[in-house]
Design an enzyme around this catalytic site. Structure first.
Site, PDB file in Angstrom:
ATOM      1  N   GLN A  97       0.839  -1.207   0.000  1.00  0.00           N
ATOM      2  CA  GLN A  97       0.000   0.000   0.000  1.00  0.00           C
ATOM      3  C   GLN A  97       0.878   1.262   0.000  1.00  0.00           C
ATOM      4  OE1 GLN A  97      -3.250  -0.439  -0.254  1.00  0.00           O
ATOM      5  NE2 GLN A  97      -3.926   1.682  -0.128  1.00  0.00           N
TER       6      GLN A  97
ATOM      7  N   ALA B 100      -6.025   4.672  -0.144  1.00  0.00           N
ATOM      8  CA  ALA B 100      -6.068   4.667   1.321  1.00  0.00           C
ATOM      9  C   ALA B 100      -4.654   4.756   1.891  1.00  0.00           C
ATOM     10  CB  ALA B 100      -6.743   3.397   1.812  1.00  0.00           C
TER      11      ALA B 100
ATOM     12  N   SER C 266      -6.181   0.412   4.905  1.00  0.00           N
ATOM     13  CA  SER C 266      -6.910  -0.223   3.800  1.00  0.00           C
ATOM     14  C   SER C 266      -7.464  -1.577   4.220  1.00  0.00           C
ATOM     15  CB  SER C 266      -5.994  -0.419   2.594  1.00  0.00           C
ATOM     16  OG  SER C 266      -6.642  -1.257   1.649  1.00  0.00           O
TER      17      SER C 266
ATOM     18  N   ASP D  88     -11.589  -6.227  -5.056  1.00  0.00           N
ATOM     19  CA  ASP D  88     -12.090  -5.297  -6.065  1.00  0.00           C
ATOM     20  C   ASP D  88     -12.268  -6.099  -7.342  1.00  0.00           C
ATOM     21  OD1 ASP D  88     -11.719  -3.230  -4.261  1.00  0.00           O
ATOM     22  OD2 ASP D  88      -9.792  -2.614  -5.107  1.00  0.00           O
TER      23      ASP D  88
ATOM     24  N   GLU E   8     -18.247   2.544  -3.731  1.00  0.00           N
ATOM     25  CA  GLU E   8     -17.344   1.701  -4.527  1.00  0.00           C
ATOM     26  C   GLU E   8     -18.118   0.467  -4.979  1.00  0.00           C
ATOM     27  OE1 GLU E   8     -13.542   0.747  -2.826  1.00  0.00           O
ATOM     28  OE2 GLU E   8     -12.927   2.857  -2.750  1.00  0.00           O
TER      29      GLU E   8
ATOM     30  N   HIS F  30     -16.100  -3.030  -4.794  1.00  0.00           N
ATOM     31  CA  HIS F  30     -15.365  -3.532  -3.622  1.00  0.00           C
ATOM     32  C   HIS F  30     -16.294  -4.372  -2.729  1.00  0.00           C
ATOM     33  CE1 HIS F  30     -12.296  -2.752  -0.234  1.00  0.00           C
ATOM     34  NE2 HIS F  30     -13.313  -3.343   0.368  1.00  0.00           N
TER      35      HIS F  30
HETATM   36 ZN    ZN Z   1     -11.063  -2.103  -2.703  1.00  0.00          ZN
END
Ligand code: ZN
Length: 189
Positions: free
Chosen positions: A71, A91, A96, A105, A154, A157
């Protein structure tokens, strides 16, 4: 594994979890995507089912497990590319949900065209919103819950929470994971 683990801006993870990870497929860049074992097995069943129903709108994996250092890399890449705008879409490391191995995702390949961030109006995604609970998944950042989750809508997600019955209750009562965990903690006090 605590399948109800809450990771968000207020509840960061301080170290990587020890996870039993499995491959759930490859993304558009031909990189393997990983998830926690039970989450991944359930995801693969869900995608098999949806892809049988909508063969012209294939749902594929885009991003699953990410370590904290991964990340950091992603954030650095977008900071160099876009400046501080990167914070709106990436994020902060440790916050995250992808660190848990329980988030995925998805993207859609519609009539051969790759849609990295589907809008949610695709037939296959609509089916997923209605049926993901059967596989223990919830749509994690729904429309209208931005102030509670701290994320924009989202439609791509999904989050595994382990129990289809609970996922159904949350969907039926329009509860996000934040609201569910808060309610649960209140009733324990
Ligand atoms: Zn995601």
């Amino acid at each position: 594994m605590d399948y109800l683990i809450l990771v968000n801006k207020e509840n960061p993870l301080y170290t990587n979890l020890k996870l039993d990870l499995i491959k759930v497929g490859k993304n558009h860049d031909n990189e393997y995507v990983y998830m926690e074992k039970l989450a991944g097995l359930s995801l693969m069943r869900m995608l098999d089912d949806v892809n049988k129903l909508f063969p012209f709108e294939k749902v594929v994996v885009n991003s699953g497990y990410r370590s904290i250092s991964k990340q950091e890399e992603i954030l650095k890449y977008y900071l160099e590319k876009e400046g501080s705008k990167a914070y709106e879409r990436v994020a902060l490391p440790k916050t995250s949900e992808h660190h848990t191995g329980l988030a995925i995702d998805v993207s859609v390949i519609k009539n051969g065209i790759y849609i990295e961030d589907p809008t949610g109006i695709e037939e296959s995604l609509k089916w997923l919103y209605e049926n993901a609970y059967k596989y223990g998944f919830i749509l994690r950042y729904p429309l209208g819950k931005e102030s509670i989750c701290g994320y924009m809508y989202e439609p791509w997600h999904f989050r595994y929470i382990g129990f289809s019955k609970l996922a159904f209750e949350m969907k039926k009562n329009n509860l996000t994971l934040e609201e569910y965990v808060l309610e649960k903690n209140k009733s324990l006090q």
